[in-house]
Write a protein that holds these residues in place. Sequence first.
Motif, PDB file in Angstrom:
ATOM      1  N   GLU A   1       0.855  -1.177   0.000  1.00  0.00           N
ATOM      2  CA  GLU A   1       0.000   0.000   0.000  1.00  0.00           C
ATOM      3  C   GLU A   1       0.892   1.227   0.000  1.00  0.00           C
ATOM      4  O   GLU A   1       1.948   1.236   0.636  1.00  0.00           O
ATOM      5  CB  GLU A   1      -0.895   0.026   1.249  1.00  0.00           C
ATOM      6  N   SER A   2       0.463   2.273  -0.698  1.00  0.00           N
ATOM      7  CA  SER A   2       1.233   3.513  -0.696  1.00  0.00           C
ATOM      8  C   SER A   2       0.344   4.650  -0.219  1.00  0.00           C
ATOM      9  O   SER A   2      -0.813   4.765  -0.612  1.00  0.00           O
ATOM     10  CB  SER A   2       1.769   3.812  -2.099  1.00  0.00           C
ATOM     11  N   GLU A   3       0.913   5.467   0.654  1.00  0.00           N
ATOM     12  CA  GLU A   3       0.225   6.655   1.161  1.00  0.00           C
ATOM     13  C   GLU A   3       1.213   7.803   1.143  1.00  0.00           C
ATOM     14  O   GLU A   3       2.166   7.829   1.930  1.00  0.00           O
ATOM     15  CB  GLU A   3      -0.265   6.439   2.591  1.00  0.00           C
ATOM     16  N   GLY A   4       1.021   8.735   0.247  1.00  0.00           N
ATOM     17  CA  GLY A   4       1.911   9.884   0.172  1.00  0.00           C
ATOM     18  C   GLY A   4       3.340   9.471  -0.146  1.00  0.00           C
ATOM     19  O   GLY A   4       3.614   8.877  -1.172  1.00  0.00           O
ATOM     20  N   ARG A   5       4.242   9.753   0.753  1.00  0.00           N
ATOM     21  CA  ARG A   5       5.657   9.439   0.565  1.00  0.00           C
ATOM     22  C   ARG A   5       6.076   8.170   1.291  1.00  0.00           C
ATOM     23  O   ARG A   5       7.264   7.925   1.493  1.00  0.00           O
ATOM     24  CB  ARG A   5       6.528  10.604   1.059  1.00  0.00           C
ATOM     25  N   LEU A   6       5.122   7.345   1.695  1.00  0.00           N
ATOM     26  CA  LEU A   6       5.433   6.106   2.405  1.00  0.00           C
ATOM     27  C   LEU A   6       4.897   4.908   1.630  1.00  0.00           C
ATOM     28  O   LEU A   6       3.834   4.966   1.014  1.00  0.00           O
ATOM     29  CB  LEU A   6       4.832   6.115   3.806  1.00  0.00           C
ATOM     30  N   LEU A   7       5.656   3.823   1.672  1.00  0.00           N
ATOM     31  CA  LEU A   7       5.231   2.557   1.074  1.00  0.00           C
ATOM     32  C   LEU A   7       5.190   1.521   2.184  1.00  0.00           C
ATOM     33  O   LEU A   7       6.189   1.305   2.876  1.00  0.00           O
ATOM     34  CB  LEU A   7       6.207   2.123  -0.024  1.00  0.00           C
TER      35      LEU A   7
ATOM     36  N   VAL B   1       6.595  -3.532   6.989  1.00  0.00           N
ATOM     37  CA  VAL B   1       7.817  -2.896   6.528  1.00  0.00           C
ATOM     38  C   VAL B   1       7.420  -1.548   5.943  1.00  0.00           C
ATOM     39  O   VAL B   1       6.566  -1.472   5.062  1.00  0.00           O
ATOM     40  CB  VAL B   1       8.531  -3.759   5.470  1.00  0.00           C
ATOM     41  N   GLU B   2       8.033  -0.474   6.453  1.00  0.00           N
ATOM     42  CA  GLU B   2       7.692   0.876   6.021  1.00  0.00           C
ATOM     43  C   GLU B   2       8.907   1.491   5.339  1.00  0.00           C
ATOM     44  O   GLU B   2       9.977   1.581   5.927  1.00  0.00           O
ATOM     45  CB  GLU B   2       7.295   1.705   7.246  1.00  0.00           C
ATOM     46  N   LEU B   3       8.741   1.887   4.081  1.00  0.00           N
ATOM     47  CA  LEU B   3       9.827   2.493   3.312  1.00  0.00           C
ATOM     48  C   LEU B   3       9.453   3.919   2.943  1.00  0.00           C
ATOM     49  O   LEU B   3       8.316   4.176   2.519  1.00  0.00           O
ATOM     50  CB  LEU B   3      10.108   1.694   2.042  1.00  0.00           C
ATOM     51  N   THR B   4      10.401   4.830   3.081  1.00  0.00           N
ATOM     52  CA  THR B   4      10.186   6.214   2.675  1.00  0.00           C
ATOM     53  C   THR B   4      10.587   6.363   1.217  1.00  0.00           C
ATOM     54  O   THR B   4      11.695   5.996   0.829  1.00  0.00           O
ATOM     55  CB  THR B   4      11.021   7.167   3.545  1.00  0.00           C
ATOM     56  N   VAL B   5       9.699   6.907   0.415  1.00  0.00           N
ATOM     57  CA  VAL B   5       9.945   7.064  -1.015  1.00  0.00           C
ATOM     58  C   VAL B   5      10.771   8.331  -1.234  1.00  0.00           C
ATOM     59  O   VAL B   5      10.433   9.388  -0.707  1.00  0.00           O
ATOM     60  CB  VAL B   5       8.609   7.155  -1.789  1.00  0.00           C
ATOM     61  N   PRO B   6      11.871   8.253  -1.992  1.00  0.00           N
ATOM     62  CA  PRO B   6      12.676   9.446  -2.254  1.00  0.00           C
ATOM     63  C   PRO B   6      11.892  10.495  -3.049  1.00  0.00           C
ATOM     64  O   PRO B   6      10.922  10.153  -3.748  1.00  0.00           O
ATOM     65  CB  PRO B   6      13.859   8.927  -3.081  1.00  0.00           C
ATOM     66  N   PRO B   7      12.301  11.763  -2.983  1.00  0.00           N
ATOM     67  CA  PRO B   7      11.548  12.823  -3.675  1.00  0.00           C
ATOM     68  C   PRO B   7      11.509  12.681  -5.196  1.00  0.00           C
ATOM     69  O   PRO B   7      10.573  13.136  -5.828  1.00  0.00           O
ATOM     70  CB  PRO B   7      12.290  14.105  -3.298  1.00  0.00           C
ATOM     71  N   ALA B   8      12.494  12.050  -5.808  1.00  0.00           N
ATOM     72  CA  ALA B   8      12.542  11.945  -7.268  1.00  0.00           C
ATOM     73  C   ALA B   8      11.771  10.741  -7.800  1.00  0.00           C
ATOM     74  O   ALA B   8      11.723  10.529  -9.002  1.00  0.00           O
ATOM     75  CB  ALA B   8      13.991  11.863  -7.728  1.00  0.00           C
ATOM     76  N   VAL B   9      11.153   9.958  -6.910  1.00  0.00           N
ATOM     77  CA  VAL B   9      10.473   8.722  -7.317  1.00  0.00           C
ATOM     78  C   VAL B   9       9.002   8.799  -6.924  1.00  0.00           C
ATOM     79  O   VAL B   9       8.665   9.279  -5.843  1.00  0.00           O
ATOM     80  CB  VAL B   9      11.138   7.496  -6.637  1.00  0.00           C
ATOM     81  N   ARG B  10       8.139   8.321  -7.817  1.00  0.00           N
ATOM     82  CA  ARG B  10       6.711   8.197  -7.510  1.00  0.00           C
ATOM     83  C   ARG B  10       6.367   6.723  -7.483  1.00  0.00           C
ATOM     84  O   ARG B  10       6.844   5.948  -8.307  1.00  0.00           O
ATOM     85  CB  ARG B  10       5.875   8.915  -8.560  1.00  0.00           C
ATOM     86  N   VAL B  11       5.514   6.330  -6.530  1.00  0.00           N
ATOM     87  CA  VAL B  11       5.165   4.922  -6.356  1.00  0.00           C
ATOM     88  C   VAL B  11       3.653   4.766  -6.459  1.00  0.00           C
ATOM     89  O   VAL B  11       2.900   5.513  -5.851  1.00  0.00           O
ATOM     90  CB  VAL B  11       5.666   4.405  -4.985  1.00  0.00           C
TER      91      VAL B  11
ATOM     92  N   THR C   1       8.167   4.974 -10.669  1.00  0.00           N
ATOM     93  CA  THR C   1       8.454   5.816 -11.821  1.00  0.00           C
ATOM     94  C   THR C   1       9.214   7.051 -11.366  1.00  0.00           C
ATOM     95  O   THR C   1       9.134   7.450 -10.208  1.00  0.00           O
ATOM     96  CB  THR C   1       7.170   6.268 -12.542  1.00  0.00           C
ATOM     97  N   GLY C   2       9.943   7.647 -12.295  1.00  0.00           N
ATOM     98  CA  GLY C   2      10.676   8.869 -11.990  1.00  0.00           C
ATOM     99  C   GLY C   2      11.532   9.293 -13.163  1.00  0.00           C
ATOM    100  O   GLY C   2      11.710   8.560 -14.137  1.00  0.00           O
ATOM    101  N   ILE C   3      12.092  10.497 -13.049  1.00  0.00           N
ATOM    102  CA  ILE C   3      12.927  11.031 -14.113  1.00  0.00           C
ATOM    103  C   ILE C   3      14.340  10.476 -14.017  1.00  0.00           C
ATOM    104  O   ILE C   3      14.956  10.158 -15.026  1.00  0.00           O
ATOM    105  CB  ILE C   3      12.945  12.568 -14.038  1.00  0.00           C
ATOM    106  N   ASP C   4      14.853  10.328 -12.806  1.00  0.00           N
ATOM    107  CA  ASP C   4      16.228   9.856 -12.602  1.00  0.00           C
ATOM    108  C   ASP C   4      16.246   8.326 -12.564  1.00  0.00           C
ATOM    109  O   ASP C   4      15.711   7.709 -11.646  1.00  0.00           O
ATOM    110  CB  ASP C   4      16.771  10.428 -11.297  1.00  0.00           C
ATOM    111  N   LYS C   5      16.867   7.726 -13.575  1.00  0.00           N
ATOM    112  CA  LYS C   5      16.883   6.265 -13.700  1.00  0.00           C
ATOM    113  C   LYS C   5      17.596   5.614 -12.525  1.00  0.00           C
ATOM    114  O   LYS C   5      17.166   4.584 -12.014  1.00  0.00           O
ATOM    115  CB  LYS C   5      17.568   5.874 -15.008  1.00  0.00           C
TER     116      LYS C   5
END
Length: 97
Positions: free
Chosen positions: A16-22, A32-42, A53-57
């Motif tokens: 499940e994803s909520e905002g910047r957390l997965l 397990v809680e993972l923080t999504v980096p600012p350059a990545v969308r989940v 997905t994101g711009i920076d590979k």
Amino acid sequence: MHTLDLAVFLPECRAESEGRLLYLKLGYSHEVELTVPPAVRVFCFKNNVVCCTGIDKERVHQFAAAVRSCKPPEVYKGKGIMYIDEVIKKKEGKRSK
């Protein structure tokens, strides 16, 4: 835009994803809680498919590798988190005499 899809092949496990957390429920005693980096969308599709997905590979692949390392696929049953296009060679179990 770079996209990488991960599939969760575990019975009764979900993502499940909520905002910047997965949040990953992988059968452990805790989530397990993972923080999504600012350059990545989940995005989570169906409960068992995670799309990064994101711009920076490099950052997209690094985050996807972090998600996969939470429960890598095992070689005997094929359960775990793996990339959609990944192929796991399954090993044969012990033979009875």
